[in-house]
Design a protein around this motif. Sequence first.
Motif, PDB file in Angstrom:
ATOM      1  N   GLY A 242       0.822  -1.205   0.000  1.00 26.15           N
ATOM      2  CA  GLY A 242       0.000   0.000   0.000  1.00 26.15           C
ATOM      3  C   GLY A 242       0.854   1.252   0.000  1.00 26.15           C
ATOM      4  N   ASP A 243       0.178   2.400  -0.074  1.00 25.76           N
ATOM      5  CA  ASP A 243       0.900   3.674  -0.057  1.00 25.76           C
ATOM      6  C   ASP A 243       1.453   3.989   1.321  1.00 25.76           C
ATOM      7  N   THR A 244       0.791   3.500   2.366  1.00 29.05           N
ATOM      8  CA  THR A 244       1.255   3.686   3.742  1.00 29.05           C
ATOM      9  C   THR A 244       1.165   2.340   4.451  1.00 29.05           C
ATOM     10  N   ARG A 245       1.642   2.282   5.673  1.00 30.27           N
ATOM     11  CA  ARG A 245       1.552   1.030   6.419  1.00 30.27           C
ATOM     12  C   ARG A 245       0.114   0.721   6.828  1.00 30.27           C
ATOM     13  N   CYS A 246      -0.788   1.669   6.607  1.00 29.90           N
ATOM     14  CA  CYS A 246      -2.188   1.504   7.000  1.00 29.90           C
ATOM     15  C   CYS A 246      -3.096   1.153   5.823  1.00 29.90           C
ATOM     16  N   SER A 247      -2.523   0.698   4.725  1.00 30.81           N
ATOM     17  CA  SER A 247      -3.324   0.221   3.608  1.00 30.81           C
ATOM     18  C   SER A 247      -2.548  -0.860   2.869  1.00 30.81           C
ATOM     19  N   GLY A 248      -3.274  -1.836   2.332  1.00 32.73           N
ATOM     20  CA  GLY A 248      -2.609  -2.870   1.559  1.00 32.73           C
ATOM     21  C   GLY A 248      -3.206  -4.245   1.772  1.00 32.73           C
ATOM     22  N   ALA A 288     -14.415  -1.516  -4.902  1.00 34.20           N
ATOM     23  CA  ALA A 288     -13.820  -2.816  -5.213  1.00 34.20           C
ATOM     24  C   ALA A 288     -12.779  -2.709  -6.320  1.00 34.20           C
ATOM     25  N   LYS A 289     -12.996  -1.798  -7.248  1.00 33.58           N
ATOM     26  CA  LYS A 289     -12.055  -1.631  -8.353  1.00 33.58           C
ATOM     27  C   LYS A 289     -10.670  -1.255  -7.838  1.00 33.58           C
ATOM     28  N   ALA A 290     -10.616  -0.370  -6.843  1.00 31.83           N
ATOM     29  CA  ALA A 290      -9.325   0.036  -6.279  1.00 31.83           C
ATOM     30  C   ALA A 290      -8.667  -1.112  -5.523  1.00 31.83           C
ATOM     31  N   ARG A 291      -9.463  -1.935  -4.886  1.00 34.15           N
ATOM     32  CA  ARG A 291      -8.908  -3.067  -4.144  1.00 34.15           C
ATOM     33  C   ARG A 291      -8.281  -4.100  -5.086  1.00 34.15           C
ATOM     34  N   ARG A 292      -8.852  -4.221  -6.273  1.00 37.00           N
ATOM     35  CA  ARG A 292      -8.355  -5.212  -7.221  1.00 37.00           C
ATOM     36  C   ARG A 292      -6.996  -4.842  -7.816  1.00 37.00           C
ATOM     37  N   LYS A 293      -6.559  -3.604  -7.579  1.00 35.18           N
ATOM     38  CA  LYS A 293      -5.265  -3.185  -8.109  1.00 35.18           C
ATOM     39  C   LYS A 293      -4.098  -3.848  -7.377  1.00 35.18           C
ATOM     40  N   PHE A 294      -4.359  -4.360  -6.180  1.00 33.59           N
ATOM     41  CA  PHE A 294      -3.280  -4.949  -5.394  1.00 33.59           C
ATOM     42  C   PHE A 294      -2.886  -6.312  -5.952  1.00 33.59           C
ATOM     43  N   VAL A 295      -1.585  -6.521  -6.026  1.00 39.83           N
ATOM     44  CA  VAL A 295      -1.064  -7.794  -6.533  1.00 39.83           C
ATOM     45  C   VAL A 295      -1.357  -8.893  -5.515  1.00 39.83           C
ATOM     46  N   PRO A 296      -1.975 -10.010  -5.936  1.00 37.36           N
ATOM     47  CA  PRO A 296      -2.261 -11.099  -4.988  1.00 37.36           C
ATOM     48  C   PRO A 296      -0.979 -11.657  -4.386  1.00 37.36           C
ATOM     49  N   GLY A 297      -1.113 -12.255  -3.216  1.00 36.68           N
ATOM     50  CA  GLY A 297       0.031 -12.909  -2.600  1.00 36.68           C
ATOM     51  C   GLY A 297       0.418 -14.163  -3.363  1.00 36.68           C
ATOM     52  N   ASP A 298       1.550 -14.746  -3.003  1.00 33.18           N
ATOM     53  CA  ASP A 298       2.001 -15.953  -3.694  1.00 33.18           C
ATOM     54  C   ASP A 298       2.478 -17.033  -2.732  1.00 33.18           C
ATOM     55  N   TYR A 325      -6.212 -23.874   6.943  1.00 26.99           N
ATOM     56  CA  TYR A 325      -7.348 -24.542   6.319  1.00 26.99           C
ATOM     57  C   TYR A 325      -8.210 -23.514   5.589  1.00 26.99           C
ATOM     58  N   HIS A 326      -8.418 -23.714   4.290  1.00 28.24           N
ATOM     59  CA  HIS A 326      -9.180 -22.753   3.491  1.00 28.24           C
ATOM     60  C   HIS A 326      -9.622 -23.418   2.200  1.00 28.24           C
ATOM     61  N   ASP A 327     -10.527 -22.750   1.488  1.00 26.16           N
ATOM     62  CA  ASP A 327     -10.939 -23.201   0.157  1.00 26.16           C
ATOM     63  C   ASP A 327     -10.833 -22.026  -0.817  1.00 26.16           C
ATOM     64  N   CYS A 328      -9.714 -21.314  -0.747  1.00 28.92           N
ATOM     65  CA  CYS A 328      -9.525 -20.056  -1.464  1.00 28.92           C
ATOM     66  C   CYS A 328      -8.302 -20.126  -2.373  1.00 28.92           C
ATOM     67  N   ASN A 329      -8.184 -19.108  -3.225  1.00 24.58           N
ATOM     68  CA  ASN A 329      -6.935 -18.854  -3.931  1.00 24.58           C
ATOM     69  C   ASN A 329      -6.546 -17.402  -3.684  1.00 24.58           C
ATOM     70  N   HIS A 330      -5.391 -16.993  -4.175  1.00 23.60           N
ATOM     71  CA  HIS A 330      -4.892 -15.658  -3.839  1.00 23.60           C
ATOM     72  C   HIS A 330      -5.678 -14.522  -4.498  1.00 23.60           C
ATOM     73  N   LYS A 331      -6.575 -14.838  -5.428  1.00 26.41           N
ATOM     74  CA  LYS A 331      -7.439 -13.794  -5.964  1.00 26.41           C
ATOM     75  C   LYS A 331      -8.448 -13.317  -4.920  1.00 26.41           C
ATOM     76  N   GLU A 332      -8.555 -14.069  -3.813  1.00 23.59           N
ATOM     77  CA  GLU A 332      -9.486 -13.721  -2.738  1.00 23.59           C
ATOM     78  C   GLU A 332      -8.773 -13.133  -1.522  1.00 23.59           C
ATOM     79  N   ASP A 333      -7.525 -12.723  -1.678  1.00 23.61           N
ATOM     80  CA  ASP A 333      -6.792 -12.130  -0.555  1.00 23.61           C
ATOM     81  C   ASP A 333      -7.484 -10.865  -0.054  1.00 23.61           C
ATOM     82  N   VAL A 334      -7.529 -10.712   1.263  1.00 22.49           N
ATOM     83  CA  VAL A 334      -8.124  -9.527   1.879  1.00 22.49           C
ATOM     84  C   VAL A 334      -7.222  -8.315   1.678  1.00 22.49           C
ATOM     85  N   VAL A 335      -7.830  -7.183   1.284  1.00 25.76           N
ATOM     86  CA  VAL A 335      -7.146  -5.900   1.198  1.00 25.76           C
ATOM     87  C   VAL A 335      -7.849  -4.941   2.149  1.00 25.76           C
TER      88      VAL A 335
END
Length: 461
Positions: A242-248, A288-298, A325-335
């Motif tokens: 993120g731009d600061t430690r308080c976003s990302g 949601a559009k702005a949240r999708r700009k973040f690169v998913p984790g790996d 334990y999860h049923d997710c992929n990194h496209k569902e990472d929380v931002v």
Amino acid sequence: MALFFFLIFGFCIGPGLLESSPKVRLVRGPHRCEGRVEVERNGEWGTVCDDGWNMEDVEVVCRELGCGEAKGTPSGNLYKPLADEKQKIFIQDVNCNGTEDKLIDCDQVEDVYQCSHSEDSGAICEIPETVRLVGGPGSCKGRLEVKHQDQWGTVCKAGWNLSAAKVVCRQLGCGKATLTKKCCNKDTQGQGLIWLSNVSCSGREGNLQYCLSGLEGNNNCTHDEDTWVECEDPFKLRLVNGDTRCSGRLEVLHKGIWGSVCDDGWATEEEQVVCRQLGCGKPAFVPAKARRKFVPGDGRIWLDDVHCQGQEQSLEQCQHRSWGYHDCNHKEDVVVFCLESSPKVRLVGGPHRCEGRVEVERNGEWGTVCDDGWNMKDVEVVCRELDCGAAKGTPSGNLYKPLADEKQKIFIQEVNCRGTEDKLIKCDQLEDVYDCSHSEDAGAICESEYGRAQGLYANCP
């Protein structure tokens, strides 16, 4: 004299009564029931090629290890460090029907020639819950209970020490063990069975079942002697990219590895807790559009189905699925986006983020506050800025170790707040301090979820 023996929850055995040690193990995972699969042959451990590897094979591995239900067949390369190039690959084309007791009983091909360590197999099994901490603020502090014969019972404090607490904290995936407190308050005592007493651990065991102990029927304990264990909060958070430690993108630290959080069920209440825990104010509305700009984790996805009320001081106090334990992929990472930048004040050295020595930030540098004129109205403002509840005290900053470094500056003194300000920087104060030393550093105690829970057992010996 009480009989002592090794307890394996569900039945009791001694090391000499074991038929043999398992010929399979899971390595480099977050716990003994997940990791890269290795098998033993003639005292040497080798990996398993993933050709033909499936859930039936994992079911057998989980059964042999005494773990729970089979949960997945991940690549063994998820678990770092990778297998050494010199380590052999012992078997491939494993073909279990899922009912075998041991992996060695399954059809398999030995002497592997066409596999590399990039094809190492992995396994995820459910962790059998045999130890828990209850009645405390979160899953890593509380009254110790163990499961035996499908019933939960308490542990008598007779013989209990920090070495045994270390084993419990390690088994639960919590942080380091802190000083053990013996629960004595009526609100935190257990009921029913007292399973164990005189537990003796070296501190190096990976599981309480491997410690010497006495079983139910061999003690004269009462619930006044129930054991209380405290481990460090394992929930360290950060927001990355993120731009600061308080976003990302939200990441949590577990077993020394940073991993992401799945957004299943994620809502405003969960964001409130994250922003509060990070000292970043309140959540901000971001499309949601702005949240999708973040690169998913790996890497790892540590948490899923997190559910908070919104008032918790730490994400650790919210409900969630077991680690990993999860049923997710990194496209569902929380931002997460928090409305404010980080506060200009913090409390350090205390037992939680809402108590400690007061420090303020100026031009990216943190300095202390001289206690000349420091009072409860000033602490009220600090607690409000940190979202830490009511002000509870004005202790000396020297109570909190380690003390401030001699090179650290003292930024302000003669603070004079009305008590209604929302930030300490808005109070009258003198900057550029010349007549104070760190022996006069100010401290603050604010209420918190942790602090309220502490009151339940504050009178324990």
